[in-house]
Design a protein around this motif. Structure first.
Motif, short mmCIF file in Angstrom:
data_model
loop_
_atom_site.label_atom_id
_atom_site.label_comp_id
_atom_site.label_asym_id
_atom_site.label_seq_id
_atom_site.Cartn_x
_atom_site.Cartn_y
_atom_site.Cartn_z
N PRO A 1 0.95 -1.11 0.04
CA PRO A 1 -0.03 0.01 -0.06
C PRO A 1 0.99 1.21 0.00
O PRO A 1 1.21 1.58 0.76
CB PRO A 1 -0.80 -0.08 1.39
CG PRO A 1 0.02 -0.98 2.04
CD PRO A 1 0.63 -1.74 1.07
N ARG A 2 1.30 1.07 -1.01
CA ARG A 2 2.24 1.54 -0.09
C ARG A 2 2.28 3.09 0.15
O ARG A 2 2.63 3.90 -0.78
CB ARG A 2 3.57 1.41 -0.44
CG ARG A 2 3.81 0.01 -0.65
CD ARG A 2 5.23 -0.20 -0.33
NE ARG A 2 5.33 -1.66 -0.67
CZ ARG A 2 6.62 -2.00 -0.84
NH1 ARG A 2 7.49 -1.35 -0.46
NH2 ARG A 2 6.77 -3.22 -1.07
N ALA B 1 4.62 -7.31 -3.15
CA ALA B 1 4.15 -6.77 -1.76
C ALA B 1 3.63 -5.30 -2.05
O ALA B 1 2.58 -4.99 -1.71
CB ALA B 1 5.00 -6.73 -0.63
N SER B 2 4.54 -4.61 -2.41
CA SER B 2 4.17 -3.14 -2.77
C SER B 2 3.30 -2.91 -3.66
O SER B 2 2.27 -2.28 -3.28
CB SER B 2 5.54 -2.54 -3.07
OG SER B 2 5.32 -1.05 -3.24
N LEU B 3 3.34 -3.52 -4.71
CA LEU B 3 2.42 -3.59 -5.63
C LEU B 3 0.68 -3.74 -5.26
O LEU B 3 -0.09 -2.79 -5.62
CB LEU B 3 2.78 -4.45 -7.09
CG LEU B 3 1.64 -4.16 -8.21
CD1 LEU B 3 1.69 -3.22 -9.25
CD2 LEU B 3 1.91 -5.48 -8.93
N VAL B 4 0.62 -5.02 -4.80
CA VAL B 4 -0.66 -5.29 -4.46
C VAL B 4 -1.29 -4.40 -3.09
O VAL B 4 -2.42 -4.03 -3.19
CB VAL B 4 -0.92 -6.77 -4.29
CG1 VAL B 4 -0.47 -7.56 -5.34
CG2 VAL B 4 -0.19 -7.23 -3.03
N PHE C 1 -4.59 -9.86 -10.07
CA PHE C 1 -3.13 -9.97 -10.31
C PHE C 1 -2.75 -11.25 -10.58
O PHE C 1 -3.04 -12.25 -9.97
CB PHE C 1 -2.38 -9.55 -9.09
CG PHE C 1 -2.66 -8.08 -8.53
CD1 PHE C 1 -1.78 -7.10 -8.93
CD2 PHE C 1 -3.61 -7.76 -7.67
CE1 PHE C 1 -2.16 -5.78 -8.67
CE2 PHE C 1 -4.00 -6.56 -7.27
CZ PHE C 1 -3.04 -5.53 -7.63
N VAL C 2 -1.78 -11.60 -11.71
CA VAL C 2 -1.33 -12.86 -11.97
C VAL C 2 0.21 -12.92 -12.05
O VAL C 2 0.83 -12.09 -12.86
CB VAL C 2 -1.89 -13.28 -13.31
CG1 VAL C 2 -1.26 -14.65 -13.66
CG2 VAL C 2 -3.51 -13.60 -13.08
N GLY C 3 1.02 -13.55 -11.21
CA GLY C 3 2.22 -13.42 -10.92
C GLY C 3 3.03 -14.57 -11.56
O GLY C 3 2.56 -15.61 -11.79
N SER C 4 4.34 -14.27 -12.02
CA SER C 4 5.39 -15.28 -12.21
C SER C 4 5.62 -16.04 -11.02
O SER C 4 5.32 -15.66 -9.89
CB SER C 4 6.60 -14.63 -12.96
OG SER C 4 6.13 -14.13 -14.40
N MET D 1 6.40 0.56 -5.41
CA MET D 1 5.70 0.58 -6.62
C MET D 1 4.52 1.66 -6.74
O MET D 1 3.80 1.29 -7.74
CB MET D 1 5.05 -0.81 -6.81
CG MET D 1 6.11 -1.57 -6.84
SD MET D 1 7.46 -1.97 -8.27
CE MET D 1 8.95 -1.14 -7.48
N SER D 2 4.76 2.71 -5.95
CA SER D 2 3.56 3.74 -5.98
C SER D 2 3.45 4.39 -7.41
O SER D 2 2.34 4.65 -7.86
CB SER D 2 3.87 4.68 -4.97
OG SER D 2 3.77 4.21 -3.65
#
Length: 426
Positions: free
Chosen positions: A4-5, A259-262, A274-277, A234-235
């Protein structure tokens, strides 16, 4: 081998992860007492070479115990040590005991080069090598040495070498199967925009090749955001995705960046899947402030079967690992490392049948296997090295209650898009 960031949330996530990584990176480099063995024929009639003596076979592990994938590297290493111990208890291989030779490169290519230079004369194979940049830096030497090497990395640049075995899928195949999942399960349709956050370098670029291909085939607009592995907040990327109105986000970065992104996305009101590698997720994220966002609508795509799967081999592995390392968390590195050790040991056993444990013979024995790994949930074909060993991807979902922090959300499958795709090599 290898995340959340508002500022307060950002700091909390990083602090929690830093503590977890520190706790998981306490293992030291081990092994390496044996001298290099010249090619020879022993008293048992078995031809030997580097890493093989009359009573011992030395196998390298080029891992990350102090860098961004330290917890994963520790799990890989311990799982492989467990496998070697179990093999030794059952009589070893070709009348010889297995010894693991562990070196930590800290996810640094120069350190990896130095470590490989040290251990190469002493080892017959490398059971895991974390990080495509590190493997690529040594690819030519690995080929020249004819060193069977199992990367814990899935970039397409690692394909094309007889000695290097990329297990399962590559990152581009996973992203193609991931976009197909979004279209079939999450309502993404032609004309929509989807985002892709990815690392610069071969990991991110490989994944991007897949997302570009699938987006074009399905009539989607792909919004790209490239970052460095050192970027952690990732803001700005979330703001860019929000401004473009993306309906879903693909994630090909490390766990900290995930973690930052989501977390930021949810805090900013971006309620998208969200779909991650497979390298984007770690169960260590779940207790952090990003945990609720990950549990809500995050998935990751992997050829590796989650250890929580209802399979006899996984249940036995989980029990054996917990008995050996009772105070250590279980993550995806455990089945990944254990199965990679099995790949190398099976090649050694097959080479022994021909009474030849030289590196070239071990590689040849490995490349003779066309259907390996059913007990681990992913059948792989090792007979060719210019394409992935499998096109099957699971869709996994974080789960606090599950062993290893994830469950199978969708069984392994290959999309029609992936079947049509031509994987770039080297």
């Amino acid at each position: 081998m290898g995340i959340p960031r508002t500022p307060v949330r950002h700091i909390a996530v990083l602090a929690a992860l830093a503590l977890a990584v520190t706790a998981c990176a306490s293992e030291k480099a081990t092994g390496g007492s044996g001298a290099a063995a010249p090619s020879a024929v022993g008293g048992d009639g078995v031809k030997t070479g580097p890493g093989v003596t009359a009573d011992k076979i030395t196998i390298g592990m080029m891992t990350d115990l102090t860098g961004p994938y330290a917890s994963f590297g520790k799990s890989l290493t311990q799982a492989q040590q467990l496998y070697f111990e179990q093999t030794n208890a059952a009589g070893g291989v070709c009348g010889r005991q297995l010894e693991g030779l562990v070196r930590d490169h800290g996810y640094d290519a120069q350190k990896a080069i130095a470590a490989y230079t040290e251990i190469a004369p002493k080892t017959v194979a490398i059971a895991h090598f974390v990080g495509s940049p590190m493997v690529n830096a040594l690819k030519q030497r690995i080929e020249t040495d004819q060193m069977l090497t199992i990367p814990q990395a899935w970039a397409t640049g690692l394909l094309g070498s007889k000695s290097i075995q990329v297990t399962g899928t590559t990152y581009d195949i996973d992203m193609i199967n991931g976009v197909d999942f979004l279209a079939k399960e999450k309502g993404i349709k032609s004309g929509d925009k989807i985002g892709h956050l990815y690392f610069e370098g071969d990991y991110g670029e490989s994944a991007l090749n897949g997302s570009k291909y699938a987006s074009e085939k399905l009539g989607l607009t792909l919004v790209e955001q490239k970052i460095k592995a050192t970027d952690q907040d990732m803001s700005a990327q979330v703001a860019a995705f929000k401004a473009e109105g993306v309906k879903a986000i693909l994630v090909s970065v490390g766990p900290k960046q995930t973690a930052s992104l989501v977390g930021v996305s949810l805090a900013k009101g971006m309620d998208v899947p969200f779909v991650g590698s497979n390298s984007a997720y770690s169960p260590q994220l779940l207790p952090t402030p990003a945990g609720p966002a990950l549990l809500k609508d995050f998935y990751y795509i992997t050829a590796g079967t989650p250890i929580s799967a209802d399979m006899p081999a996984m249940k036995k592995l989980a029990a054996d690992y917990a008995a050996k390392y009772p105070d250590t968390a279980i993550d995806s590195g455990v089945p990944s490392g254990y199965s990679a050790a099995a790949i190398v040991v099976d090649a050694l056993k097959k080479a022994c049948e021909g009474k030849d444990l030289t590196r070239a013979a071990v590689v040849a024995a490995h490349r003779g296997q066309s259907s390996w790994g059913a007990e681990f949930g992913t059948v792989m074909d090792f007979t060719t090295f210019d394409k992935p060993a499998s096109l099957l991807s699971y869709v996994a979902k974080p789960d606090k209650a599950a062993l290893g922090g994830a469950v199978i959300f969708k069984e392994a499958a290959t999309s029609d898009l992936a079947k049509e795709y031509q994987v770039p090599v080297g």
